[in-house]
Write a protein that holds these residues in place. Structure first.
Motif, PDB file in Angstrom:
ATOM      1  N   PRO A 260      -7.957  -8.684  36.232  1.00  0.00           N
ATOM      2  CA  PRO A 260      -7.154  -9.230  37.341  1.00  0.00           C
ATOM      3  C   PRO A 260      -7.310  -8.406  38.620  1.00  0.00           C
ATOM      4  CG  PRO A 260      -5.889  -9.164  35.318  1.00  0.00           C
ATOM      5  CD  PRO A 260      -7.164  -8.437  35.025  1.00  0.00           C
ATOM      6  N   LYS A 261      -7.383  -7.101  38.467  1.00  0.00           N
ATOM      7  CA  LYS A 261      -7.564  -6.245  39.651  1.00  0.00           C
ATOM      8  C   LYS A 261      -8.918  -6.515  40.287  1.00  0.00           C
ATOM      9  CE  LYS A 261      -4.926  -2.152  38.406  1.00  0.00           C
ATOM     10  NZ  LYS A 261      -4.899  -1.376  37.209  1.00  0.00           N
ATOM     11  N   HIS A 262      -9.944  -6.609  39.446  1.00  0.00           N
ATOM     12  CA  HIS A 262     -11.298  -6.747  39.990  1.00  0.00           C
ATOM     13  C   HIS A 262     -11.507  -8.101  40.662  1.00  0.00           C
ATOM     14  CE1 HIS A 262     -12.585  -3.398  36.993  1.00  0.00           C
ATOM     15  NE2 HIS A 262     -11.828  -2.980  37.971  1.00  0.00           N
ATOM     16  N   VAL A 263     -10.968  -9.152  40.030  1.00  0.00           N
ATOM     17  CA  VAL A 263     -11.101 -10.485  40.623  1.00  0.00           C
ATOM     18  C   VAL A 263     -10.440 -10.471  42.007  1.00  0.00           C
ATOM     19  CG1 VAL A 263     -10.365 -12.898  40.420  1.00  0.00           C
ATOM     20  CG2 VAL A 263     -11.254 -11.693  38.419  1.00  0.00           C
ATOM     21  N   GLN A 264      -9.260  -9.877  42.054  1.00  0.00           N
ATOM     22  CA  GLN A 264      -8.532  -9.829  43.322  1.00  0.00           C
ATOM     23  C   GLN A 264      -9.298  -9.022  44.384  1.00  0.00           C
ATOM     24  OE1 GLN A 264      -4.691  -7.548  43.667  1.00  0.00           O
ATOM     25  NE2 GLN A 264      -3.980  -9.641  43.883  1.00  0.00           N
ATOM     26  N   LEU A 265      -9.809  -7.897  43.945  1.00  0.00           N
ATOM     27  CA  LEU A 265     -10.519  -7.025  44.874  1.00  0.00           C
ATOM     28  C   LEU A 265     -11.748  -7.723  45.465  1.00  0.00           C
ATOM     29  CD1 LEU A 265     -10.282  -4.228  45.996  1.00  0.00           C
ATOM     30  CD2 LEU A 265     -11.375  -3.333  43.932  1.00  0.00           C
ATOM     31  N   PHE A 266     -12.493  -8.392  44.620  1.00  0.00           N
ATOM     32  CA  PHE A 266     -13.673  -9.124  45.124  1.00  0.00           C
ATOM     33  C   PHE A 266     -13.231 -10.187  46.135  1.00  0.00           C
ATOM     34  CE2 PHE A 266     -17.757  -8.029  43.090  1.00  0.00           C
ATOM     35  CZ  PHE A 266     -17.349  -7.068  42.186  1.00  0.00           C
ATOM     36  N   ASN A 267     -12.121 -10.861  45.822  1.00  0.00           N
ATOM     37  CA  ASN A 267     -11.625 -11.892  46.754  1.00  0.00           C
ATOM     38  C   ASN A 267     -11.189 -11.289  48.079  1.00  0.00           C
ATOM     39  OD1 ASN A 267     -12.084 -13.987  45.030  1.00  0.00           O
ATOM     40  ND2 ASN A 267     -10.031 -13.937  44.130  1.00  0.00           N
ATOM     41  N   VAL A 268     -10.393 -10.225  47.982  1.00  0.00           N
ATOM     42  CA  VAL A 268      -9.889  -9.597  49.208  1.00  0.00           C
ATOM     43  C   VAL A 268     -11.052  -9.114  50.075  1.00  0.00           C
ATOM     44  CG1 VAL A 268      -8.650  -7.552  50.055  1.00  0.00           C
ATOM     45  CG2 VAL A 268      -7.645  -8.954  48.249  1.00  0.00           C
ATOM     46  N   LEU A 269     -12.086  -8.611  49.419  1.00  0.00           N
ATOM     47  CA  LEU A 269     -13.234  -8.094  50.165  1.00  0.00           C
ATOM     48  C   LEU A 269     -14.165  -9.215  50.643  1.00  0.00           C
ATOM     49  CD1 LEU A 269     -13.957  -5.055  47.837  1.00  0.00           C
ATOM     50  CD2 LEU A 269     -13.608  -4.851  50.302  1.00  0.00           C
ATOM     51  N   GLY A 270     -13.905 -10.425  50.167  1.00  0.00           N
ATOM     52  CA  GLY A 270     -14.766 -11.553  50.550  1.00  0.00           C
ATOM     53  C   GLY A 270     -16.112 -11.514  49.850  1.00  0.00           C
ATOM     54  N   PHE A 271     -16.143 -10.948  48.648  1.00  0.00           N
ATOM     55  CA  PHE A 271     -17.400 -10.858  47.889  1.00  0.00           C
ATOM     56  C   PHE A 271     -17.474 -11.962  46.847  1.00  0.00           C
ATOM     57  CE2 PHE A 271     -17.325  -5.884  48.112  1.00  0.00           C
ATOM     58  CZ  PHE A 271     -17.665  -5.930  49.456  1.00  0.00           C
ATOM     59  N   LYS A 272     -18.704 -12.375  46.554  1.00  0.00           N
ATOM     60  CA  LYS A 272     -18.912 -13.345  45.479  1.00  0.00           C
ATOM     61  C   LYS A 272     -18.722 -12.611  44.143  1.00  0.00           C
ATOM     62  CE  LYS A 272     -22.563 -16.350  43.801  1.00  0.00           C
ATOM     63  NZ  LYS A 272     -23.629 -15.800  43.038  1.00  0.00           N
ATOM     64  N   LEU A 273     -18.024 -13.262  43.229  1.00  0.00           N
ATOM     65  CA  LEU A 273     -17.770 -12.618  41.942  1.00  0.00           C
ATOM     66  C   LEU A 273     -19.032 -12.643  41.056  1.00  0.00           C
ATOM     67  CD1 LEU A 273     -15.025 -11.488  40.973  1.00  0.00           C
ATOM     68  CD2 LEU A 273     -14.745 -13.574  39.647  1.00  0.00           C
ATOM     69  N   PRO A 274     -19.430 -11.492  40.499  1.00  0.00           N
ATOM     70  CA  PRO A 274     -20.578 -11.532  39.575  1.00  0.00           C
ATOM     71  C   PRO A 274     -20.141 -12.137  38.237  1.00  0.00           C
ATOM     72  CG  PRO A 274     -19.662  -9.316  39.668  1.00  0.00           C
ATOM     73  CD  PRO A 274     -18.851 -10.155  40.617  1.00  0.00           C
ATOM     74  N   ASN A 275     -21.100 -12.355  37.352  1.00  0.00           N
ATOM     75  CA  ASN A 275     -20.733 -12.757  35.986  1.00  0.00           C
ATOM     76  C   ASN A 275     -20.259 -11.514  35.249  1.00  0.00           C
ATOM     77  OD1 ASN A 275     -21.751 -15.610  35.734  1.00  0.00           O
ATOM     78  ND2 ASN A 275     -23.567 -14.569  36.523  1.00  0.00           N
TER      79      ASN A 275
END
Ligand code: GLU
Length: 552
Positions: A260-275
């Protein structure tokens, strides 16, 4: 805080950061790779050695990258000083090298997406944090250890989640003046994420190994930069995997709870989520308690990758075993395709274990036997020699001095659909083929094989002198042994003997056993006639006489 105030704050906190995000985004462009290519990474902390579980992880990374013509890189994750040891990076390279785990990019071989060690990427992390400050998505938090402890106690008493979130995130909305004052005061601070999450919202997430999962959103203002300006694992992971263009984050499943932290962090940073691919830990049955537990560096010698080299299990056999536990359908394929290498198999995430992956040394030994059985006598000789040169000099000398015969012995029963399967380690070649080298054979105490039983040397001498012909084929040779058996009151087959045991002294098998014990010092050996042919009549006679001297 106004926009201007946030810009002022960012400058105040990071006066030395001159680049902006765009600079790094441009510096590390998308990788130019074929469709479907996987970019994987292995991210060890420099602890000086590689645990078997990590070797397994790096093997998975390399396998998937290679099979898709992608990139496998090594990133040293040294943000946690407690886990860093002197020369720790060197130890990792040594262990990986010994298993031919060769990253395409690393601190050693370089690459376009480096530095490949986190301590040299601090400016990059701080650039992105500075940007989050400007956007109002991160903030300096001055809470002391004592304050954190006291909110934890309060949360425990109130039976609520522990951590810095919601009303407990005391420094979330400090004014620029308050912050300036604290900094002027010399107060230490960390940078926290201003979490936009609400735990009442459920996020769905698909892991390529574990499948679909659901989590409440994280609302924790977790730390991005520690007091010394070094990032936490979470933050470094997001920045690095984004800028290095990792397509598949393959890592141990202890990290699942951080999703949950990582998904949020990628979103906040505007990064595409890896697999994400979280693989199960290696487990084994504890010998004392009988329970299943993780493979432990402290309790299990086989958890250290150096163990295999020391005991003489070939690296390729270990890799075959790793391939076996990587995909549940690999072993069957491998047995059906004796002329193929594991690299010819197409590995998939859906055939990976979801729970624990049992690490079974007996199974590994068995796979190693298959590995040896598929090598020619000459290959086994060469590999054993190079192992012995490092680990058993004395034996290496003997191998060199007896090369020709040794290869002949190692080549027995290698042809045909079911090649001999008796060796699992280089060190076993020495034990199993001790009879192949005269000096070793002469020193051998082969009374251990038969307890009180001794064999009739006169009988064997009579056979060797009067019946043995080594210039015939196996069948003709055996017919002669049978003829000899009958002439001496032994049944020509075990079947005949069983029918009328009182009529015979024994059967042909007993004669072969006597010969075998006398010339090999053991009750079991590869094909007896092949051994006799390599030894030749003179040596056979010498060995029978030696036996006579020792036991009669
Ligand atoms: N440095 C992390 C560890 O040693 C790596 C985890 C990851 O692969 O993301 O656990």
């Amino acid at each position: 805080m106004t926009n201007e105030e946030r810009i002022e704050l960012a400058e105040l906190l990071f006066p030395n950061i001159k680049h902006d995000r765009a600079y790094y985004e441009e510096k590390y462009p998308e990788r130019d790779l074929p469709e479907g290519a996987m970019v994987t990474r292995f991210g060890p902390s420099p602890t000086g050695f590689v645990h078997m579980g990590s070797l397994f992880g790096s093997f998975i990374d390399m396998t998937y990258a290679r099979q898709t013509n992608g990139v496998f890189y090594l990133r040293i994750e040294d943000t946690d000083q407690k886990r860093t040891v002197e020369n720790g990076v060197e130890g990792i390279f040594t262990d990986l090298d010994s298993f031919d785990i060769c990253p395409d990019e690393s601190t050693k071989v370089g690459g376009e997406y480096g530095p490949y060690i986190q301590s040299q990427r601090v400016d990059i992390y701080q650039t992105y944090v500075k940007d989050l400050i400007v956007q109002g998505k991160a903030y300096p938090c001055f809470m002391t250890e004592k304050e954190l402890e006291s909110i934890r106690e309060e949360q425990e008493i109130n039976k609520v989640r522990t951590g810095v979130y919601g009303i407990y995130a005391a420094d979330r909305d400090l004014s620029i003046e308050e912050i300036k004052e604290k900094i002027a005061n010399g107060d230490e601070y960390v940078i926290r994420l201003k979490s936009p999450g609400n735990p009442n919202n459920i996020i769905e997430f698909t892991d390529l190994i574990k499948g679909k999962m659901k989590f409440p959103e994280s609302d924790e203002d977790f730390v991005l930069l520690k007091k010394d300006g070094v990032p936490t694992y979470h933050f470094a992971h997001a920045i690095d995997d984004h800028l290095m263009h990792t397509t598949h984050v393959i890592r141990a499943d202890e990290w699942v709870s951080s999703i949950p932290k990582h998904v949020q962090l990628f979103n906040v940073l505007g990064f595409k989520l890896p697999n994400f691919c979280h693989h199960a830990p290696l487990t084994k049955k504890d010998e004392e308690t009988g329970t299943i537990r993780k493979l432990s560096k402290r309790k299990d010698p086989e958890a250290a990758v150096s163990y295999y080299e020391e005991v003489g299990i070939p690296n390729d056999a270990v890799k075959l075993y790793l391939a076996t536990i990587l995909n549940s359908n690999f072993e069957e394929w491998y047995l059906e395709n004796p002329d193929k290498s594991y690299q010819d198999f197409t590995f998939t995430f859906n055939k990976m274990a979801v729970g624990g992956t049992s690490f079974d040394l007996d199974k590994l030994t068995n796979i190693s036997k298959t590995y040896f059985s598929r090598k020619s006598g000459e290959e086994v000789y060469e590999e054993t020699l190079s192992w012995a040169l490092k680990h058993d000099k004395e034996y290496a000398e003997l191998l060199l001095a007896n090369k020709e015969d040794m290869i002949k012995f190692l080549s027995i029963e290698k042809d045909g659909p079911r090649p001999r399967k008796d060796i699992s380690k280089y060190s076993e070649v020495k034990e199993e083929f001790s009879y192949a080298i005269d000096s070793m054979f002469e020193e051998e105490d082969y009374s251990k094989f038969d307890g009180d039983k001794t064999y009739d040397t006169n009988l064997v001498l009579d056979y060797v002198n009067n019946y043995l012909d080594l210039d015939v084929d196996n069948e003709a040779w055996f017919n002669k042994v049978k003829e000899f058996a009958e002439a001496n009151g032994y049944a020509a087959s075990p079947k005949d003997y069983k029918k009328n045991p009182d009529d015979y002294k024994g059967h042909v098998g007993d004669i072969c056993e006597a010969i075998r014990v006398m010339i090999t010092g053991r009750l079991k050996s590869p094909d007896l006639f092949s051994i006799m042919k390599i030894l030749g009549k003179d040596k056979i006679l010498k060995r029978v006489e030696l036996y006579n001297k020792k036991f009669n």
